[in-house]
Design a protein around this motif. Structure first.
Motif, mmCIF file in Angstrom:
data_model
loop_
_atom_site.group_PDB
_atom_site.id
_atom_site.type_symbol
_atom_site.label_atom_id
_atom_site.label_comp_id
_atom_site.label_asym_id
_atom_site.label_seq_id
_atom_site.Cartn_x
_atom_site.Cartn_y
_atom_site.Cartn_z
ATOM 1 N N ILE A 98 0.865 -1.185 0.000
ATOM 2 C CA ILE A 98 0.000 0.000 0.000
ATOM 3 C C ILE A 98 0.897 1.229 0.000
ATOM 4 O O ILE A 98 1.765 1.365 0.864
ATOM 5 C CB ILE A 98 -0.866 0.043 1.281
ATOM 6 C CG1 ILE A 98 -1.702 -1.229 1.440
ATOM 7 C CG2 ILE A 98 -1.740 1.295 1.313
ATOM 8 C CD1 ILE A 98 -2.777 -1.400 0.426
ATOM 9 N N ILE A 100 0.787 5.584 -0.787
ATOM 10 C CA ILE A 100 0.188 6.837 -1.253
ATOM 11 C C ILE A 100 1.325 7.843 -1.356
ATOM 12 O O ILE A 100 2.139 7.966 -0.435
ATOM 13 C CB ILE A 100 -0.885 7.360 -0.251
ATOM 14 C CG1 ILE A 100 -1.996 6.319 -0.031
ATOM 15 C CG2 ILE A 100 -1.469 8.700 -0.725
ATOM 16 C CD1 ILE A 100 -2.828 5.962 -1.243
ATOM 17 N N GLY A 108 -7.276 10.823 2.901
ATOM 18 C CA GLY A 108 -8.219 9.708 2.939
ATOM 19 C C GLY A 108 -8.024 8.695 1.819
ATOM 20 O O GLY A 108 -8.797 7.742 1.700
ATOM 21 N N GLY A 110 -5.517 6.523 1.291
ATOM 22 C CA GLY A 110 -5.054 5.218 1.783
ATOM 23 C C GLY A 110 -6.212 4.389 2.314
ATOM 24 O O GLY A 110 -6.344 3.198 2.007
ATOM 25 N N LEU A 111 -7.064 5.024 3.085
ATOM 26 C CA LEU A 111 -8.218 4.319 3.640
ATOM 27 C C LEU A 111 -9.134 3.809 2.533
ATOM 28 O O LEU A 111 -9.589 2.663 2.552
ATOM 29 C CB LEU A 111 -8.988 5.258 4.584
ATOM 30 C CG LEU A 111 -10.150 4.610 5.320
ATOM 31 C CD1 LEU A 111 -10.080 4.958 6.808
ATOM 32 C CD2 LEU A 111 -11.491 5.063 4.775
ATOM 33 N N LYS A 136 4.598 1.997 13.193
ATOM 34 C CA LYS A 136 4.143 3.380 12.967
ATOM 35 C C LYS A 136 2.866 3.446 12.119
ATOM 36 O O LYS A 136 2.179 4.469 12.123
ATOM 37 C CB LYS A 136 5.265 4.235 12.379
ATOM 38 C CG LYS A 136 5.550 4.049 10.914
ATOM 39 C CD LYS A 136 6.623 5.056 10.497
ATOM 40 C CE LYS A 136 7.197 4.770 9.128
ATOM 41 N NZ LYS A 136 6.296 4.753 8.015
ATOM 42 N N ASN A 137 2.554 2.370 11.406
ATOM 43 C CA ASN A 137 1.343 2.379 10.583
ATOM 44 C C ASN A 137 0.171 1.629 11.218
ATOM 45 O O ASN A 137 -0.915 1.547 10.627
ATOM 46 C CB ASN A 137 1.628 1.767 9.207
ATOM 47 C CG ASN A 137 2.411 2.714 8.324
ATOM 48 O OD1 ASN A 137 2.290 3.932 8.458
ATOM 49 N ND2 ASN A 137 3.231 2.177 7.440
ATOM 50 N N LYS A 143 -7.738 2.150 11.871
ATOM 51 C CA LYS A 143 -8.786 3.024 11.291
ATOM 52 C C LYS A 143 -9.456 2.344 10.094
ATOM 53 O O LYS A 143 -10.608 2.632 9.770
ATOM 54 C CB LYS A 143 -8.185 4.357 10.844
ATOM 55 C CG LYS A 143 -7.721 5.221 11.992
ATOM 56 C CD LYS A 143 -8.495 6.503 12.092
ATOM 57 C CE LYS A 143 -8.381 7.100 13.478
ATOM 58 N NZ LYS A 143 -7.829 8.424 13.543
#
Ligand code: ACO
Length: 157
Positions: A98, A100, A108, A110-111, A136-137, A143
């Motif tokens: 993933i 970005i 938003g 990435g989400l 860190k992610n 979320k």
């Protein structure tokens, strides 16, 4: 699709996307090394032959010109579909790579990428998706609806 901000579109990776900066997005995620267009295309063709196994999505930013032609890839993510013997021939999804683009983070995207990949996983019959990430992610994936499970192990060759 409609959930993305104006000027951004979701689509699957295309054979011509080396030129739109697919590797530039991944370069923000990890070391890539020198990959020629020919080598990139060879890998693309291999993945394409593995029918129903690799789903690589990209988010593309449109240009400011009248036709709003595709300007550059600003996000990417992969779903790898694993067909098991376990769990009555269960199908498990692996979320990978993933990314970005740094100047597009926090909008938003990435989400939405995660939601899109999870939606494909559900459609192809996955009972769950799993992923590895750095500490860190962790908050980002929480979320996105993920919960911590297990311990990651690795073995370099
Ligand atoms: N820690 C905690 N929360 C976070 C983080 C983080 N690192 N990143 C984003 N969030 C939160 C946001 O604040 C937002 O919360 P809100 O809805 O309450 O406002 C929510 O998560 C969604 O954030 P997005 O804007 O969608 O995140 P973004 O588009 O910036 O993408 C990503 C996040 C993919 C981690 C991006 O920062 C990135 O590409 N980083 C570099 C590459 C990388 O580390 N990729 C992940 C590798 S792991 C893997 O591929 C399985």
């Amino acid at each position: 699709q409609s959930l993305l901000p104006d000027g951004y579109t979701f689509r699957t990776l295309r054979r011509s996307d080396y030129k739109l900066g697919h590797l530039d997005v991944l370069a923000d995620l990890a070391h890539i090394g020198d990959i020629s267009e020919e080598e990139w295309t060879e890998r693309f063709d291999f993945l394409a032959k593995c029918e129903g196994t690799y789903f690589v999505l990209v988010i593309v930013e449109a240009g400011d010109d009248e036709n709003r032609e595709e300007k550059r890839i600003v996000g990417t993510g992969t779903l790898l579909v694993e067909r098991k013997f376990l769990f009555k021939l269960g199908i498990q999804g692996h979320i990978e790579d993933i990314g970005i683009k740094a100047d597009q983070q926090g909008k938003g995207l990435g989400l939405k990428m995660l939601k899109a990949l999870d939606s494909i996983a559900k459609d192809v019959g996955c009972y769950k998706t799993i992923l590895d990430c750095s500490a860190k992610n962790e908050g980002f994936y929480v979320k996105c609806g993920y919960e911590k499970a297990g311990t990651e192990m690795q073995h370099y060759f």
